[in-house]
Design a protein around this motif. Sequence first.
Motif, short mmCIF file in Angstrom:
data_model
loop_
_atom_site.label_atom_id
_atom_site.label_comp_id
_atom_site.label_asym_id
_atom_site.label_seq_id
_atom_site.Cartn_x
_atom_site.Cartn_y
_atom_site.Cartn_z
N LEU A 127 0.83 -1.20 0.00
CA LEU A 127 0.00 0.00 0.00
C LEU A 127 0.87 1.26 0.00
O LEU A 127 0.63 2.20 -0.77
N ILE A 128 1.89 1.27 0.84
CA ILE A 128 2.79 2.43 0.93
C ILE A 128 3.51 2.65 -0.39
O ILE A 128 3.56 3.77 -0.91
N TYR A 129 4.04 1.58 -0.97
CA TYR A 129 4.75 1.73 -2.25
C TYR A 129 3.81 2.20 -3.36
O TYR A 129 4.15 3.08 -4.15
N THR A 130 2.61 1.63 -3.40
CA THR A 130 1.66 1.97 -4.45
C THR A 130 1.30 3.46 -4.44
O THR A 130 1.21 4.09 -5.49
N TYR A 131 1.11 4.03 -3.26
CA TYR A 131 0.63 5.41 -3.17
C TYR A 131 1.70 6.43 -2.80
O TYR A 131 1.50 7.63 -3.01
N LEU A 132 2.82 5.98 -2.25
CA LEU A 132 3.84 6.93 -1.81
C LEU A 132 5.21 6.68 -2.42
O LEU A 132 6.08 7.56 -2.38
N GLY A 133 5.42 5.49 -2.96
CA GLY A 133 6.74 5.11 -3.46
C GLY A 133 7.28 6.06 -4.51
O GLY A 133 6.54 6.64 -5.30
N ASN A 134 8.59 6.23 -4.50
CA ASN A 134 9.30 7.09 -5.45
C ASN A 134 8.84 8.55 -5.40
O ASN A 134 9.02 9.29 -6.36
N GLY A 135 8.22 8.94 -4.31
CA GLY A 135 7.82 10.34 -4.13
C GLY A 135 6.66 10.77 -5.01
O GLY A 135 6.50 11.97 -5.26
N ILE A 136 5.82 9.83 -5.44
CA ILE A 136 4.74 10.20 -6.36
C ILE A 136 3.68 11.09 -5.73
O ILE A 136 3.00 11.82 -6.45
N LEU A 151 -2.29 4.22 8.47
CA LEU A 151 -2.54 3.69 7.13
C LEU A 151 -3.90 4.10 6.57
O LEU A 151 -4.12 4.06 5.36
N GLU A 152 -4.80 4.53 7.44
CA GLU A 152 -6.13 4.96 7.00
C GLU A 152 -6.01 6.17 6.07
O GLU A 152 -6.85 6.35 5.17
N ILE A 153 -5.00 7.00 6.25
CA ILE A 153 -4.80 8.16 5.37
C ILE A 153 -4.55 7.70 3.94
O ILE A 153 -5.08 8.28 2.98
N ILE A 154 -3.77 6.64 3.78
CA ILE A 154 -3.50 6.11 2.44
C ILE A 154 -4.74 5.39 1.91
O ILE A 154 -5.07 5.51 0.73
N ARG A 155 -5.42 4.67 2.76
CA ARG A 155 -6.63 3.96 2.33
C ARG A 155 -7.71 4.92 1.84
O ARG A 155 -8.46 4.62 0.91
N GLU A 156 -7.81 6.10 2.48
CA GLU A 156 -8.75 7.13 2.01
C GLU A 156 -8.41 7.53 0.58
O GLU A 156 -9.29 7.68 -0.25
N GLU A 157 -7.12 7.72 0.32
CA GLU A 157 -6.67 8.07 -1.03
C GLU A 157 -6.99 6.94 -2.00
O GLU A 157 -7.43 7.20 -3.12
N GLU A 158 -6.84 5.72 -1.55
CA GLU A 158 -7.14 4.55 -2.38
C GLU A 158 -8.63 4.54 -2.74
O GLU A 158 -9.00 4.25 -3.88
N ARG A 159 -9.48 4.84 -1.80
CA ARG A 159 -10.94 4.86 -2.04
C ARG A 159 -11.33 5.96 -3.02
O ARG A 159 -12.27 5.80 -3.79
N LYS A 160 -10.62 7.07 -2.99
CA LYS A 160 -10.92 8.19 -3.90
C LYS A 160 -10.65 7.81 -5.34
O LYS A 160 -11.28 8.32 -6.24
N GLN A 161 -9.68 6.93 -5.54
CA GLN A 161 -9.29 6.60 -6.92
C GLN A 161 -10.04 5.48 -7.47
O GLN A 161 -10.69 4.78 -7.59
#
Length: 161
Positions: A127-136, A151-161
């Motif tokens: 999850l971290i690599y998918t949404y934060l990896g390489n500084g994206i 991790l809920e902060i990243i999951r929220e972003e995942e739900r938006k997409q």
Amino acid sequence: MLKQPPGIIVSKIMAMVLQAPTIGSTEAKEDVLDDRFDALAAPWARKIRAAFPAAFVNMYNELILIPKANTYIMLNQVRDEQDFKAAVLEDCSRNAFKGRSRKLQDEHLDGINKLLDTKFTRDDMELIYTYLGNGIQHYLCLRFVASGYDLEIIREEERKQ
């Protein structure tokens, strides 16, 4: 004009270099104000060494964490502790999730967890690599770090997409 053998020219240049005035490290620090985060300050240096035993800083100010994988962080871009923690996640998450071998993945994951005092799993690292990896999404990564790695902060972003 008389040509001199290369050895004599080199000798003359070396003599000039050795005679040139030098600035001591304390004098240089007085002239340049630098309040950037120092990843090599004692507490962080110990944590880095414990998490990544082969770590070193090269002449380009790159903190090489795992030399055999060329996993590194550009220290020139780190301004504070939050940036440093974000850089660790952005630059190390790929190898922790999908490194060349399981052993290398474990080395990265264990190092990240030791350095950041976390307990990320392989699934978390995906999850971290998918949404934060390489500084994206650097700002999202900074929010994630500031939240204490919620991790809920990243999951929220995942739900938006």
